[in-house]
Write a protein that holds these residues in place. Structure first.
Motif, PDB file in Angstrom:
ATOM      1  N   VAL A  77      -6.216  -7.820 -19.145  1.00 55.19           N
ATOM      2  CA  VAL A  77      -6.297  -8.240 -17.746  1.00 55.19           C
ATOM      3  C   VAL A  77      -5.455  -7.312 -16.872  1.00 55.19           C
ATOM      4  O   VAL A  77      -5.905  -6.858 -15.810  1.00 55.19           O
ATOM      5  N   LEU A  78      -4.250  -7.013 -17.303  1.00 55.49           N
ATOM      6  CA  LEU A  78      -3.383  -6.118 -16.527  1.00 55.49           C
ATOM      7  C   LEU A  78      -3.993  -4.735 -16.359  1.00 55.49           C
ATOM      8  O   LEU A  78      -3.814  -4.089 -15.324  1.00 55.49           O
ATOM      9  N   SER A  79      -4.769  -4.302 -17.338  1.00 57.36           N
ATOM     10  CA  SER A  79      -5.384  -2.965 -17.268  1.00 57.36           C
ATOM     11  C   SER A  79      -6.469  -2.880 -16.205  1.00 57.36           C
ATOM     12  O   SER A  79      -6.877  -1.781 -15.825  1.00 57.36           O
ATOM     13  N   THR A  80      -6.941  -4.033 -15.733  1.00 59.55           N
ATOM     14  CA  THR A  80      -8.003  -4.037 -14.715  1.00 59.55           C
ATOM     15  C   THR A  80      -7.446  -4.046 -13.290  1.00 59.55           C
ATOM     16  O   THR A  80      -8.225  -4.053 -12.328  1.00 59.55           O
ATOM     17  N   GLN A  81      -6.120  -4.047 -13.150  1.00 52.43           N
ATOM     18  CA  GLN A  81      -5.555  -4.087 -11.796  1.00 52.43           C
ATOM     19  C   GLN A  81      -5.791  -2.775 -11.073  1.00 52.43           C
ATOM     20  O   GLN A  81      -5.549  -1.698 -11.618  1.00 52.43           O
ATOM     21  N   ARG A  82      -6.255  -2.854  -9.847  1.00 50.49           N
ATOM     22  CA  ARG A  82      -6.535  -1.684  -9.030  1.00 50.49           C
ATOM     23  C   ARG A  82      -5.321  -1.332  -8.179  1.00 50.49           C
ATOM     24  O   ARG A  82      -4.353  -2.099  -8.102  1.00 50.49           O
ATOM     25  N   ALA A  83      -5.400  -0.206  -7.511  1.00 49.08           N
ATOM     26  CA  ALA A  83      -4.292   0.249  -6.667  1.00 49.08           C
ATOM     27  C   ALA A  83      -3.994  -0.724  -5.530  1.00 49.08           C
ATOM     28  O   ALA A  83      -2.853  -0.805  -5.054  1.00 49.08           O
ATOM     29  N   PRO A 100       4.827  -8.931 -16.469  1.00 54.50           N
ATOM     30  CA  PRO A 100       6.006  -8.692 -15.627  1.00 54.50           C
ATOM     31  C   PRO A 100       5.727  -9.106 -14.192  1.00 54.50           C
ATOM     32  O   PRO A 100       4.563  -9.274 -13.786  1.00 54.50           O
ATOM     33  N   ALA A 101       6.775  -9.248 -13.401  1.00 53.73           N
ATOM     34  CA  ALA A 101       6.615  -9.736 -12.031  1.00 53.73           C
ATOM     35  C   ALA A 101       5.899  -8.743 -11.129  1.00 53.73           C
ATOM     36  O   ALA A 101       5.122  -9.152 -10.251  1.00 53.73           O
ATOM     37  N   ALA A 102       6.128  -7.455 -11.328  1.00 52.17           N
ATOM     38  CA  ALA A 102       5.616  -6.448 -10.387  1.00 52.17           C
ATOM     39  C   ALA A 102       4.103  -6.527 -10.177  1.00 52.17           C
ATOM     40  O   ALA A 102       3.640  -6.576  -9.029  1.00 52.17           O
ATOM     41  N   PRO A 103       3.276  -6.534 -11.238  1.00 51.07           N
ATOM     42  CA  PRO A 103       1.830  -6.617 -10.986  1.00 51.07           C
ATOM     43  C   PRO A 103       1.399  -7.945 -10.379  1.00 51.07           C
ATOM     44  O   PRO A 103       0.423  -7.996  -9.627  1.00 51.07           O
ATOM     45  N   ARG A 124      -0.470 -10.934  -5.503  1.00 53.47           N
ATOM     46  CA  ARG A 124      -0.240 -11.844  -4.381  1.00 53.47           C
ATOM     47  C   ARG A 124      -0.518 -11.141  -3.052  1.00 53.47           C
ATOM     48  O   ARG A 124      -1.077 -11.747  -2.123  1.00 53.47           O
ATOM     49  N   GLU A 125      -0.162  -9.894  -2.954  1.00 54.92           N
ATOM     50  CA  GLU A 125      -0.447  -9.127  -1.739  1.00 54.92           C
ATOM     51  C   GLU A 125      -1.956  -9.014  -1.517  1.00 54.92           C
ATOM     52  O   GLU A 125      -2.442  -9.151  -0.389  1.00 54.92           O
ATOM     53  N   TYR A 126      -2.679  -8.774  -2.594  1.00 56.84           N
ATOM     54  CA  TYR A 126      -4.141  -8.657  -2.503  1.00 56.84           C
ATOM     55  C   TYR A 126      -4.759  -9.964  -2.020  1.00 56.84           C
ATOM     56  O   TYR A 126      -5.602  -9.974  -1.121  1.00 56.84           O
ATOM     57  N   VAL A 127      -4.343 -11.067  -2.632  1.00 55.48           N
ATOM     58  CA  VAL A 127      -4.908 -12.361  -2.258  1.00 55.48           C
ATOM     59  C   VAL A 127      -4.592 -12.681  -0.798  1.00 55.48           C
ATOM     60  O   VAL A 127      -5.484 -13.075  -0.029  1.00 55.48           O
ATOM     61  N   ALA A 128      -3.344 -12.499  -0.397  1.00 56.11           N
ATOM     62  CA  ALA A 128      -2.963 -12.815   0.975  1.00 56.11           C
ATOM     63  C   ALA A 128      -3.754 -11.981   1.981  1.00 56.11           C
ATOM     64  O   ALA A 128      -4.180 -12.485   3.028  1.00 56.11           O
ATOM     65  N   ALA A 129      -3.969 -10.715   1.653  1.00 55.70           N
ATOM     66  CA  ALA A 129      -4.701  -9.821   2.557  1.00 55.70           C
ATOM     67  C   ALA A 129      -6.193 -10.129   2.587  1.00 55.70           C
ATOM     68  O   ALA A 129      -6.910  -9.644   3.472  1.00 55.70           O
ATOM     69  N   SER A 130      -6.684 -10.925   1.636  1.00 58.23           N
ATOM     70  CA  SER A 130      -8.106 -11.262   1.567  1.00 58.23           C
ATOM     71  C   SER A 130      -8.463 -12.489   2.393  1.00 58.23           C
ATOM     72  O   SER A 130      -9.644 -12.804   2.570  1.00 58.23           O
ATOM     73  N   GLN A 131      -7.452 -13.215   2.900  1.00 55.49           N
ATOM     74  CA  GLN A 131      -7.726 -14.404   3.694  1.00 55.49           C
ATOM     75  C   GLN A 131      -8.360 -14.010   5.026  1.00 55.49           C
ATOM     76  O   GLN A 131      -7.870 -13.114   5.720  1.00 55.49           O
ATOM     77  N   LEU A 132      -9.441 -14.664   5.379  1.00 58.49           N
ATOM     78  CA  LEU A 132     -10.115 -14.361   6.634  1.00 58.49           C
ATOM     79  C   LEU A 132      -9.288 -14.840   7.820  1.00 58.49           C
ATOM     80  O   LEU A 132      -8.679 -15.914   7.777  1.00 58.49           O
ATOM     81  N   THR A 133      -9.262 -14.037   8.864  1.00 61.30           N
ATOM     82  CA  THR A 133      -8.583 -14.409  10.104  1.00 61.30           C
ATOM     83  C   THR A 133      -9.637 -14.558  11.200  1.00 61.30           C
ATOM     84  O   THR A 133     -10.819 -14.312  10.981  1.00 61.30           O
ATOM     85  N   GLY A 134      -9.203 -14.950  12.373  1.00 58.87           N
ATOM     86  CA  GLY A 134     -10.136 -15.071  13.485  1.00 58.87           C
ATOM     87  C   GLY A 134     -10.116 -16.453  14.080  1.00 58.87           C
ATOM     88  O   GLY A 134      -9.190 -17.242  13.849  1.00 58.87           O
ATOM     89  N   ASP A 135     -11.171 -16.775  14.856  1.00 57.42           N
ATOM     90  CA  ASP A 135     -11.206 -18.064  15.540  1.00 57.42           C
ATOM     91  C   ASP A 135     -12.484 -18.849  15.260  1.00 57.42           C
ATOM     92  O   ASP A 135     -12.799 -19.805  15.967  1.00 57.42           O
ATOM     93  N   ASP A 136     -13.211 -18.459  14.196  1.00 64.03           N
ATOM     94  CA  ASP A 136     -14.394 -19.235  13.830  1.00 64.03           C
ATOM     95  C   ASP A 136     -14.062 -20.183  12.687  1.00 64.03           C
ATOM     96  O   ASP A 136     -12.921 -20.264  12.231  1.00 64.03           O
ATOM     97  N   GLU A 188       8.141 -14.740  -5.308  1.00 63.95           N
ATOM     98  CA  GLU A 188       8.635 -14.044  -4.116  1.00 63.95           C
ATOM     99  C   GLU A 188      10.151 -13.914  -4.112  1.00 63.95           C
ATOM    100  O   GLU A 188      10.698 -13.048  -3.425  1.00 63.95           O
ATOM    101  N   GLU A 189      10.838 -14.751  -4.893  1.00 63.14           N
ATOM    102  CA  GLU A 189      12.295 -14.617  -5.019  1.00 63.14           C
ATOM    103  C   GLU A 189      12.664 -13.280  -5.656  1.00 63.14           C
ATOM    104  O   GLU A 189      13.795 -12.799  -5.505  1.00 63.14           O
ATOM    105  N   LEU A 190      11.707 -12.687  -6.375  1.00 62.81           N
ATOM    106  CA  LEU A 190      11.964 -11.436  -7.073  1.00 62.81           C
ATOM    107  C   LEU A 190      11.537 -10.218  -6.260  1.00 62.81           C
ATOM    108  O   LEU A 190      11.750  -9.077  -6.693  1.00 62.81           O
TER     109      LEU A 190
END
Length: 354
Positions: free
Chosen positions: A78-84, A119-122, A127-139, A175-177
């Motif tokens: 699973v870790l080997s499938t992580q993208r940049a 490990p925590a780093a990946p 978490r950054e990927y998921v957070a950035a995938s949330q849709l924004t806007g007003d609809d 996130e504490e780390l």
């Protein structure tokens, strides 16, 4: 003595040296043996193009006594499938380049965290990927998640949103780390607004939830005054409960109470209410995770029956296990003819029913 007799009455027994073994633990052991027999040499399960199909067995195996080296191989795959960009997925240009990135990343993030083999780093990158995938806007799609971060159209559904919200809530302690940057999180208020929009406010479906407003999996219906509305169904109603609990709502919140009211009215372990056998094992999985998250031990049906959901769900799953230790759905919608997928779902359920 009374506890032993109760167990014998509720479940089939397995005699081991003249002593009745715990049937749930026995079923989990058989399920684990089945999964381990299906692992490929490189650690993956089912389809190497879909990391979630390796993450789910890893999640299931992490809750039982199982071969640690096999779990380590699965986690490494699973870790080997992580993208940049932090996502766990295999790019598929025909799907806009994302390869179901949101779905895969959310499942993998939760599974790796529960496995305690990453490990925590990946995981922080995920978490950054998921957070950035949330849709924004007003609809009405704002706050939600779709299958892909890169998509040809603006899209979100409750299933992907529930996986994302659960993964982010489950791994919040990471996130504490985090060092050298701002802590990463969702816009929880907007996520809740997306979920609430899919929840029926009145009628027979009150409290229940639909998949999304554009392509509701259980279809649309027309009420007696001619208004078209989204039809709620079982698995999405539990997805709403899980999403709300992930956002720190409690079972006393009116929105959660309404959703649980729908779940009580349409309680079933025979089908995914409103969908029949379609997505049955996903329904079992989301049901168990939602009620566990809500801290609910019983449901009250309209006929006055008290449902001990862990007992009834465990008994049903034990009755469905095949002789080789696997589970599978005879309805292949949502890939559920794959016994690795269904066995993983079933084991995660049984672990929560202990």
């Amino acid at each position: 003595m009374k506890k032993t007799l109760l167990c014998l009455l509720l479940f089939p027994t397995l005699a081991v040296a003249g002593v009745a073994a715990d049937p749930v633990e026995a079923a989990l052991a058989k399920g684990a043996s089945y999964l381990l027999s299906k692992q490929a040499a490189d650690g993956h399960f089912s389809d190497p193009q879909m990391p979630a199909l390796t993450a789910l067995p890893l999640w299931a195996l992490s809750g039982v006594a199982s071969d640690k080296s096999a779990r380590e191989k699965a986690a490494a795959f699973v870790l080997s499938t992580q993208r940049a960009d932090g996502g766990f997925y295999v790019p598929k240009p025909g799907r806009g380049g994302s390869g179901l990135g949101n779905y895969n990343t959310s499942v993998c993030l939760s599974a790796l965290f529960e496995s305690k083999l990453a490990p925590a780093a990946p995981l922080l990158k995920a978490r950054e990927y998921v957070a950035a995938s949330q849709l924004t806007g007003d609809d009405t799609l704002a706050g939600g998640f779709g299958y892909d971060r890169v998509s040809r159209r603006r899209y979100a559904d409750l299933s992907n949103t529930a996986y994302a919200m659960d993964a982010m809530a489950r791994t919040a302690s990471l996130e504490e780390l985090r060092t050298g940057g701002k802590r990463v999180d969702l816009d929880w208020a907007q996520a809740l607004a997306f979920v609430e929009n899919l929840q029926a406010k009145d009628g027979a479906d009150k409290g229940g939830a639909a998949y999304n407003e554009r392509t509701p999996q259980a279809g649309r219906a027309t009420n007696r005054v001619g208004k078209v509305y989204l039809r709620a169904y079982g698995s999405m109603s539990y997805a709403a409960v899980l999403s709300m609990c992930s956002a720190n709502l409690t079972k006393g919140d009116p929105r959660v109470r309404n959703a649980l009211g729908y779940c009580s009215r349409y309680w079933s372990v025979e089908e995914n209410p409103g969908m029949g056998r379609q997505g049955l094992y996903y329904y079992f999985d989301i049901l168990a995770r939602a009620l566990h998250a809500a801290g609910v031990e019983t449901l009250a049906t309209p006929d006055g029956r008290t449902v001990f959901w862990k007992r009834e769900l465990a008994a049903k799953l034990l009755s469905l296990q095949k002789p080789d230790g696997s589970w599978a759905n005879d309805n292949n919608r949502f890939w559920e003819a794959d016994p690795v997928l269904c066995t993983s779902f079933a084991m995660i359920c049984l672990e929560l029913c202990r």
